[in-house]
Design an enzyme around this catalytic site. Structure first.
Site, short mmCIF file in Angstrom:
data_model
loop_
_atom_site.label_atom_id
_atom_site.label_comp_id
_atom_site.label_asym_id
_atom_site.label_seq_id
_atom_site.Cartn_x
_atom_site.Cartn_y
_atom_site.Cartn_z
N ARG A 1 0.81 -1.22 0.00
CA ARG A 1 0.00 0.00 0.00
C ARG A 1 0.85 1.27 0.00
O ARG A 1 0.36 2.34 -0.38
CB ARG A 1 -1.01 -0.03 1.15
CG ARG A 1 -2.15 -1.00 0.89
CD ARG A 1 -3.16 -1.00 2.02
NE ARG A 1 -2.61 -1.49 3.26
CZ ARG A 1 -2.58 -2.77 3.64
NH1 ARG A 1 -3.09 -3.70 2.84
NH2 ARG A 1 -2.06 -3.13 4.79
N GLU B 1 3.10 -6.70 13.18
CA GLU B 1 2.05 -6.77 14.20
C GLU B 1 1.43 -8.17 14.15
O GLU B 1 0.99 -8.71 15.16
CB GLU B 1 0.99 -5.70 13.93
CG GLU B 1 -0.01 -5.50 15.05
CD GLU B 1 -1.11 -4.52 14.68
OE1 GLU B 1 -1.17 -4.08 13.52
OE2 GLU B 1 -1.93 -4.22 15.57
P1 AMP Z 1 4.19 -2.52 11.35
O1 AMP Z 1 5.41 -3.14 10.78
O2 AMP Z 1 3.70 -3.26 12.56
O3 AMP Z 1 4.34 -1.03 11.59
O4 AMP Z 1 3.02 -2.74 10.29
C1 AMP Z 1 2.90 -1.88 9.25
C2 AMP Z 1 2.40 -2.58 8.00
O5 AMP Z 1 1.36 -3.53 8.25
C3 AMP Z 1 1.83 -1.57 7.07
O6 AMP Z 1 2.30 -1.86 5.76
C4 AMP Z 1 0.34 -1.71 7.18
O7 AMP Z 1 -0.23 -1.67 5.92
C5 AMP Z 1 0.10 -3.07 7.82
N1 AMP Z 1 -0.75 -3.01 9.02
C6 AMP Z 1 -0.37 -3.32 10.28
N2 AMP Z 1 -1.37 -3.21 11.15
C7 AMP Z 1 -2.43 -2.80 10.45
C8 AMP Z 1 -3.79 -2.47 10.79
N3 AMP Z 1 -4.25 -2.56 12.06
N4 AMP Z 1 -4.61 -2.04 9.81
C9 AMP Z 1 -4.15 -1.94 8.53
N5 AMP Z 1 -2.90 -2.25 8.14
C10 AMP Z 1 -2.05 -2.67 9.08
#
Ligand code: AMP
Length: 173
Positions: A61, A98
């Site tokens: 995205r 996550e």
């Molecule tokens: P992080 O590495 O945990 O910061 O996760 C970021 C990536 O995971 C991004 O590319 C987001 O598109 C996706 N992502 C993580 N958590 C969510 C969420 N709650 N809603 C939408 N996209 C998420």
């Protein structure tokens, strides 16, 4: 025309338990379908960065928001991709998500030493993904001058993983 952050917040769709139980997924696709709103988002993103060399767009995205920033910023677009997608020589970093784990690749010749880079993605959650992108840029000699997100899940404190990199986000939860 209301406040941009409010308009985006009111357009994002919450999807509970996707892709796993307990995750509240922030679905940005309704923002993309609103021509005027998407345009205002890109104007806001681009105005932050007048003097940069590279936009580092995170799969997938991040590509959506990174690509339209090329023209207004005059910066080149660099794709930070999942393993097995980039055809040329890559630098690679593994990281925790996550929900799961993965790694990111960048073409080694995509960044020149001293390049001023901005990392772009739709959402900052734990910061693991953006931290991996930061690591990749730094390994190739680039300077990360900022990290830019449409949405920030502030309660997960992803900023902390970015070691003082200026973080900009439009909508915070
Ligand atoms: P992080 O590495 O945990 O910061 O996760 C970021 C990536 O995971 C991004 O590319 C987001 O598109 C996706 N992502 C993580 N958590 C969510 C969420 N709650 N809603 C939408 N996209 C998420």
């Amino acid at each position: 025309m209301g406040d941009l952050a409010d308009d985006v917040r009111n357009t994002i769709r919450d999807v509970p338990d996707f892709p796993k139980p307990g995750i509240l997924f922030k679905d940005i696709t309704p923002v993309l379908m609103d021509t005027a709103l998407f345009g205002r988002v890109i104007d806001w993103m681009a105005v932050e960065y007048a003097n940069i060399d590279k936009i580092i767009a995170i799969e997938s995205r991040g590509f959506i928001f990174g690509a339209p920033m090329v023209e207004p910023t005059g910066a080149g677009l660099v794709l930070a991709r999942k393993p097995g997608k980039l055809p040329h020589t890559v630098e690679t970093v593994s990281y925790d998500l996550e929900y799961g784990s993965s790694s990111l690749n960048i073409h080694t010749d995509a960044i020149s030493p001293g390049d001023r880079c901005v990392i772009v993605d739709d959402l900052l959650a734990t910061g693991g993904t953006a931290c991996a992108a930061l690591d990749l840029v730094q390994r190739l000699g680039g300077e990360v001058v900022g990290a830019l997100f449409l949405v920030e899940l502030g309660f997960l404190d992803g900023r902390r993983k970015l070691h003082g990199t200026p973080v900009t986000s439009l909508v915070r939860y």
